[in-house]
Scaffold this motif. Structure first.
Motif, mmCIF file in Angstrom:
data_model
loop_
_atom_site.group_PDB
_atom_site.id
_atom_site.type_symbol
_atom_site.label_atom_id
_atom_site.label_comp_id
_atom_site.label_asym_id
_atom_site.label_seq_id
_atom_site.Cartn_x
_atom_site.Cartn_y
_atom_site.Cartn_z
ATOM 1 N N ASN A 64 -29.626 -20.912 25.654
ATOM 2 C CA ASN A 64 -28.470 -20.315 24.617
ATOM 3 C C ASN A 64 -27.438 -21.362 24.218
ATOM 4 N N HIS A 65 -27.542 -22.691 24.683
ATOM 5 C CA HIS A 65 -26.439 -23.495 24.363
ATOM 6 C C HIS A 65 -26.566 -23.710 22.651
ATOM 7 N N GLU A 66 -27.509 -23.626 21.915
ATOM 8 C CA GLU A 66 -27.425 -24.079 20.535
ATOM 9 C C GLU A 66 -26.656 -22.700 19.950
ATOM 10 N N TRP A 67 -27.314 -21.517 20.247
ATOM 11 C CA TRP A 67 -26.780 -20.079 19.866
ATOM 12 C C TRP A 67 -25.188 -20.129 20.268
ATOM 13 N N PHE A 68 -24.525 -20.418 21.408
ATOM 14 C CA PHE A 68 -23.373 -20.494 21.655
ATOM 15 C C PHE A 68 -22.324 -21.399 20.671
ATOM 16 N N HIS A 128 -3.414 -6.324 16.744
ATOM 17 C CA HIS A 128 -4.435 -7.318 17.262
ATOM 18 C C HIS A 128 -5.055 -7.092 18.430
ATOM 19 N N HIS A 129 -5.960 -6.519 18.776
ATOM 20 C CA HIS A 129 -6.358 -6.214 20.042
ATOM 21 C C HIS A 129 -7.687 -7.198 20.531
ATOM 22 N N ARG A 130 -7.616 -7.564 21.732
ATOM 23 C CA ARG A 130 -8.758 -8.469 22.327
ATOM 24 C C ARG A 130 -9.316 -7.564 23.503
ATOM 25 N N LYS A 131 -10.767 -7.535 23.171
ATOM 26 C CA LYS A 131 -11.147 -6.749 24.191
ATOM 27 C C LYS A 131 -11.139 -7.032 25.647
ATOM 28 N N LEU A 132 -10.864 -6.214 26.496
ATOM 29 C CA LEU A 132 -10.019 -6.235 28.020
ATOM 30 C C LEU A 132 -11.018 -6.863 29.001
ATOM 31 N N VAL A 133 -12.281 -6.502 28.844
ATOM 32 C CA VAL A 133 -13.331 -7.106 29.794
ATOM 33 C C VAL A 133 -14.627 -7.232 29.019
ATOM 34 N N PRO A 134 -15.178 -8.459 28.815
ATOM 35 C CA PRO A 134 -16.629 -8.399 28.059
ATOM 36 C C PRO A 134 -17.609 -7.816 29.192
ATOM 37 N N MET A 140 -20.914 -14.302 29.331
ATOM 38 C CA MET A 140 -21.203 -15.347 29.009
ATOM 39 C C MET A 140 -20.907 -16.076 27.600
ATOM 40 N N VAL A 141 -20.147 -15.143 26.714
ATOM 41 C CA VAL A 141 -19.782 -15.641 25.499
ATOM 42 C C VAL A 141 -18.075 -15.362 25.252
ATOM 43 N N TRP A 142 -17.881 -14.285 25.593
ATOM 44 C CA TRP A 142 -16.226 -13.941 25.452
ATOM 45 C C TRP A 142 -15.514 -14.024 26.662
#
Length: 351
Positions: A64-68, A128-134, A140-142
């Motif tokens: 998934n490197h290219e997707w990332f 402005h909120h950032r999701k606490l836990v992916p 593997m993304v956030w």
């Protein structure tokens, strides 16, 4: 005090997959259409800009490197031109907008957060909120977020709060919004959320799971709910199948699709429901309906035991480092002559 009645809209829409500029243009057109139809609040799905990274579920990280890299290139800054266009559309149309997006930062080209902003009808960002836990493969993304955005915004159309996807499974996160007088709760979801390949057991039923979680919050907080799911169109499906992986395509086609719908303060479904067709869903919220159910259970009032339970919420915005430069230190350190006039105990030394 009379509470307002508000028409709301939710975009059950597909991103222009992994294409931030085109997705922003689509979002602007949706905002304009919904506002023409009388909506005062318009919400968008999780990571609408530039799309949900479902590829993290389909293949191991080594593939998934290219997707990332593509995701990183199409993630946007909260103070960047893409969000500025959404803010301008909100101001031009005089509406409130809740936008899910993959957020980037200037301190790390590979760091991203799963974020949501609430934009007021004057174009200003009011939360402005950032999701606490992916969740699960999202890790593997956030990166994990912080508590800064666990806020309810008091607006002319009601008190609005939002959580992203699996955060609606966290009773403490939900309670933190209920405890601020939330009347409209926005929950943002992806179009699909695969957890198993075909034939290996029951896949995660996000249609039922989303409804249960959002319904539970509406019932407990006595708040109206907007369940805003994304939509997977053929363009997204084809992009994810570009390598010809037949099993991956089967996963995408057989995973339950999420629905976009609305809930009243008892948890009952009201207004439009969209699942297998793309479009804009609408509902009308009469916020006076939030009052009567409080007679039964007011979990932030009499129906609680604050002497037994004590919840502390840290809403500081986290930063990767704190810097003190030389010039700032020179301004704060007293000159040598002044230092020598003290004996080290805080008392002035005798001459």
């Amino acid at each position: 005090m009379t509470l307002p009645t508000v028409k709301v809209a939710a975009a059950h829409a597909a991103s222009v997959y992994m294409n931030a500029p085109a997705t922003v243009q689509k979002a602007v057109s949706i905002i304009e259409e919904a506002s023409r139809n009388g909506a005062e609040l318009i919400s968008f799905p999780e990571s609408f800009i530039p799309g949900f990274p479902v590829w993290a579920a389909l293949w191991a990280p080594i593939y998934n490197h290219e997707w990332f890299k593509r995701m990183a290139a199409n993630s946007v800054r909260v103070d960047g031109p893409e969000i500025a266009q959404i803010r301008a559309a909100a101001k031009r149309c005089g509406v409130f907008v809740s936008m899910g997006f993959s957020e980037s930062t200037d301190v790390s080209v590979g760091c991203m957060w799963n974020s949501v902003v609430l934009i007021a009808d004057d174009g200003e960002i009011i939360n402005h909120h950032r999701k606490l836990v992916p969740t699960f493969y999202e890790k593997m993304v956030w990166a994990p977020g912080d508590g800064f955005g666990l806020k309810v915004s008091n607006t002319r159309i009601g008190n609005i709060g939002a959580l992203i996807c699996g955060e609606n499974t966290n009773p403490l996160a939900r309670y933190s919004l209920a405890a601020q007088g939330e009347q409209i709760h926005i929950s943002a979801w992806p179009a699909i959320w695969p957890t198993r390949p075909p034939g290996s057991g029951t896949n995660f039923d996000n249609l039922a799971a989303n409804r249960i979680r959002a319904g539970g919050h509406s019932f407990e907080a006595k708040a109206f709910g907007i369940l805003n799911a994304g939509f997977m169109d053929d363009t997204m499906l084809d992009a994810l199948h570009s390598n010809g992986d037949k099993q991956a395509r089967e996963v995408l086609e057989t995973t339950p699709r999420a629905a976009t719908q609305f809930l009243d303060p008892t948890g009952a479904v009201i207004g439009d429901t969209l699942q297998i067709e793309e479009g804009i869903a609408y509902a009308t919220f009469e916020l006076e309906q939030c009052v009567e159910p409080k007679q039964f259970h007011d979990i932030v009032g009499y129906y609680n035991r604050f002497d037994v339970f004590d919840l502390v919420i840290d809403r500081r915005r986290l930063s990767p480092a704190t810097f003190r430069d030389k010039r700032a230190m020179e301004r704060t350190v007293p000159p040598i002559a002044e230092i020598s006039a003290f004996d080290g105990t805080g008392d002035r030394a005798e001459p």
